[in-house]
Design a protein around this motif. Structure first.
Motif, PDB file in Angstrom:
ATOM      1  N   MET A  97       2.529  14.490  -3.863  1.00  0.00           N
ATOM      2  CA  MET A  97       3.113  13.306  -3.209  1.00  0.00           C
ATOM      3  C   MET A  97       2.497  12.033  -3.807  1.00  0.00           C
ATOM      4  SD  MET A  97       2.881  12.284   0.848  1.00  0.00           S
ATOM      5  CE  MET A  97       3.204  13.943   1.427  1.00  0.00           C
ATOM      6  N   ASP A  98       3.366  11.116  -4.277  1.00  0.00           N
ATOM      7  CA  ASP A  98       2.851   9.852  -4.826  1.00  0.00           C
ATOM      8  C   ASP A  98       2.174   9.033  -3.739  1.00  0.00           C
ATOM      9  OD1 ASP A  98       3.740  10.370  -7.336  1.00  0.00           O
ATOM     10  OD2 ASP A  98       5.573   9.162  -7.178  1.00  0.00           O
ATOM     11  N   TYR A  99       1.266   8.173  -4.167  1.00  0.00           N
ATOM     12  CA  TYR A  99       0.569   7.297  -3.213  1.00  0.00           C
ATOM     13  C   TYR A  99       0.631   5.862  -3.750  1.00  0.00           C
ATOM     14  CZ  TYR A  99      -3.206   5.494  -0.215  1.00  0.00           C
ATOM     15  OH  TYR A  99      -3.941   4.764   0.689  1.00  0.00           O
ATOM     16  N   ILE A 100       1.281   4.985  -3.008  1.00  0.00           N
ATOM     17  CA  ILE A 100       1.432   3.587  -3.439  1.00  0.00           C
ATOM     18  C   ILE A 100       0.545   2.693  -2.582  1.00  0.00           C
ATOM     19  CG2 ILE A 100       3.036   1.653  -3.730  1.00  0.00           C
ATOM     20  CD1 ILE A 100       5.276   3.661  -4.120  1.00  0.00           C
ATOM     21  N   THR A 101      -0.274   1.893  -3.249  1.00  0.00           N
ATOM     22  CA  THR A 101      -1.199   1.034  -2.500  1.00  0.00           C
ATOM     23  C   THR A 101      -0.950  -0.451  -2.773  1.00  0.00           C
ATOM     24  OG1 THR A 101      -2.792   1.116  -4.300  1.00  0.00           O
ATOM     25  CG2 THR A 101      -3.042   2.775  -2.561  1.00  0.00           C
ATOM     26  N   SER A 102       0.011  -0.751  -3.639  1.00  0.00           N
ATOM     27  CA  SER A 102       0.246  -2.156  -3.989  1.00  0.00           C
ATOM     28  C   SER A 102       1.641  -2.612  -3.586  1.00  0.00           C
ATOM     29  CB  SER A 102       0.076  -2.350  -5.500  1.00  0.00           C
ATOM     30  OG  SER A 102       0.580  -3.620  -5.872  1.00  0.00           O
ATOM     31  N   VAL A 103       1.713  -3.801  -3.016  1.00  0.00           N
ATOM     32  CA  VAL A 103       3.022  -4.349  -2.638  1.00  0.00           C
ATOM     33  C   VAL A 103       3.773  -4.808  -3.896  1.00  0.00           C
ATOM     34  CG1 VAL A 103       2.204  -5.056  -0.372  1.00  0.00           C
ATOM     35  CG2 VAL A 103       2.109  -6.688  -2.259  1.00  0.00           C
ATOM     36  N   LYS A 104       3.099  -4.788  -5.049  1.00  0.00           N
ATOM     37  CA  LYS A 104       3.767  -5.193  -6.296  1.00  0.00           C
ATOM     38  C   LYS A 104       4.375  -3.999  -7.033  1.00  0.00           C
ATOM     39  CE  LYS A 104       1.244  -9.442  -6.883  1.00  0.00           C
ATOM     40  NZ  LYS A 104       0.016 -10.032  -7.397  1.00  0.00           N
ATOM     41  N   ASN A 105       4.208  -2.814  -6.485  1.00  0.00           N
ATOM     42  CA  ASN A 105       4.842  -1.618  -7.047  1.00  0.00           C
ATOM     43  C   ASN A 105       6.362  -1.831  -7.097  1.00  0.00           C
ATOM     44  OD1 ASN A 105       6.380   0.990  -6.243  1.00  0.00           O
ATOM     45  ND2 ASN A 105       4.492   1.743  -7.201  1.00  0.00           N
ATOM     46  N   GLU A 106       7.000  -1.393  -8.188  1.00  0.00           N
ATOM     47  CA  GLU A 106       8.439  -1.656  -8.373  1.00  0.00           C
ATOM     48  C   GLU A 106       9.295  -1.051  -7.254  1.00  0.00           C
ATOM     49  OE1 GLU A 106      10.131  -3.663 -10.363  1.00  0.00           O
ATOM     50  OE2 GLU A 106       8.174  -4.346 -11.066  1.00  0.00           O
ATOM     51  N   LYS A 107       8.954   0.171  -6.851  1.00  0.00           N
ATOM     52  CA  LYS A 107       9.723   0.817  -5.773  1.00  0.00           C
ATOM     53  C   LYS A 107       9.614   0.003  -4.476  1.00  0.00           C
ATOM     54  CE  LYS A 107       9.919   5.444  -5.099  1.00  0.00           C
ATOM     55  NZ  LYS A 107       9.450   6.802  -4.712  1.00  0.00           N
ATOM     56  N   ILE A 108       8.407  -0.436  -4.167  1.00  0.00           N
ATOM     57  CA  ILE A 108       8.199  -1.218  -2.942  1.00  0.00           C
ATOM     58  C   ILE A 108       8.942  -2.554  -3.031  1.00  0.00           C
ATOM     59  CG2 ILE A 108       6.454  -2.341  -1.469  1.00  0.00           C
ATOM     60  CD1 ILE A 108       6.508   0.792  -1.402  1.00  0.00           C
ATOM     61  N   LYS A 109       8.943  -3.160  -4.199  1.00  0.00           N
ATOM     62  CA  LYS A 109       9.660  -4.428  -4.358  1.00  0.00           C
ATOM     63  C   LYS A 109      11.166  -4.252  -4.107  1.00  0.00           C
ATOM     64  CE  LYS A 109       8.280  -6.975  -8.068  1.00  0.00           C
ATOM     65  NZ  LYS A 109       7.638  -7.079  -9.420  1.00  0.00           N
TER      66      LYS A 109
END
Lengths: 253, 253
Positions: B1-13
């Motif tokens: 499972m991927d783990y995203i910690t930045s609001v600048k991640n492309e998916k999150i954007k």
């Protein structure tokens, strides 16, 4: 007429504090905004301490509000209006009003709405407005329900606070007090073991309790009431918004 | 499972763009938040594209939501959850869902609610939830009513979008279409020249129109409907909140 253009002005700083519970409690005042609410306040003869108006409002004061409150009126600039307003598009008129002292004797007549731990300001305001429209005598709020002087409650009430009695009390004391005055008290439950509201023939005078958005009425109150009512749902929604449930009951009973 | 910690991640954007009308239209997706809504979405078998969960949610996934959507699941940090949420206290679970294609044929059966230029997202969501609770078949929104995929509408609907038919249409075409299928259409007016709703014996199948918060139903629609209804008010309030009025009518007719 004074003209204030800075949000750092001492009077504006004091008024701005009325957007918080603490500020309202400390000053025993509250702030309303918009022509409709100020007009309702004027008609009801509450104690209006300050009237704040923008230049644009001064030029369009169709109801001659400023004339009636000239000694209390201060002109404010648009940026001060923006600073004081809870709205994206601020109105050009604000009033600071003295919080009425809570009546010490309740008028136990007619129909009463009782709010038990209702938290959402929009729900509280909308229920008070609906009680007004249904001809209710007043609304009793539990001590832990939302503050009726909060801006969002004021906005949702649309001036109904000037039409009916509003008071805050301990419900475990209020319920027997209603019953002593021969007003039956109806609780509400999301539970089909309770009485279907359509089966109740309600008398002319009674009190109706609506509970918290998530948890319903406090368990301690259930045995105190005369009857517990529920609204049967036929679709797949698990529950109704509390203000909608209150509207259905107040217009049906 | 991927783990995203930045609001600048492309998916999150990309997902963050779903908080705007433009972003939702462009991507044909929408975002829901909270365990209750995601669970309702799962039960209704809509197309869930992404599931985003915090560590705290992973440790308390009582309904085994992650197991059912494991291939679509990404872990996010609390600051990313805060960034995506429309709430002060963000929940630990979000889902990105494909907007359903609007059905080309309407099922003209049962009871329908029709919203004419209703603007407030809370009102639109609450009325859809109430229509669900009252067993309505569906809700038709005028093209200029609030966007049902807006976060505030989603929150007020509480998952009712998964229980009934929702569609957006030109009301001047929809009204005669209902009538052609033998469903009478009732308008609502704040006007005591209209018919008191208590005097109407409603059939099993009909459509009920609720209008804009400030201006009511469009004047153009008034002559098209079979009857116009009003709710008599006995207190001093000038009107009811539109969602309250809708609740009273849907549970009475």
């Amino acid at each position: 007429m004074d003209y204030i253009t800075s949000v750092k002005n001492e009077k504006i700083k004091e008024i701005k504090k009325l957007s918080t519970v603490k500020g309202r409690r400390h000053q025993h005042l509250y702030l309303i905004e918009g022509e409709h609410l100020v007009n309702e306040a004027l008609k009801s003869q509450v104690n209006i301490k300050e009237l704040l108006v923008t230049e644009n409002f001064i030029n369009h004061d169709e109801h001659h509000i400023i004339k009636q409150l000239y000694n209390q009126t201060t002109q404010i600039s648009d940026n001060v209006a923006q600073h004081l307003s809870a709205l994206v598009t601020p109105p050009g008129i604000f009033a600071v009003i003295a919080q009425p002292t809570t009546p010490t004797t309740i008028n136990y007549q007619g129909k009463w709405l009782v709010l038990d731990q209702v938290q959402d300001p929009g729900n509280v305001g909308t229920m008070i407005r609906t009680a007004d429209a249904a001809g209710y005598q007043g609304v009793v709020l539990s001590t832990d329900s939302a503050d009726i002087y909060a801006p969002k409650v004021q906005r949702a009430m649309q001036g109904s606070q000037f039409h009916l009695q509003l008071l805050r009390a301990d419900l475990e004391q209020v319920i027997p007090a209603f019953q002593k005055q021969k007003l039956p008290v109806y609780g509400t439950l999301v539970d089909d073991q309770a009485l279907n509201y359509r089966q109740l023939t309600a008398p002319e005078e009674f009190a109706l309790i609506m509970g918290n958005e998530a948890h319903g009425m406090q368990a301690e109150l259930i045995p105190l009431v005369d009857k517990n009512l529920y609204i049967p749902l036929v679709g797949q929604a698990e529950s109704l918004n509390v203000a909608i449930a209150a509207g259905i009951l107040m217009f049906s009973l």
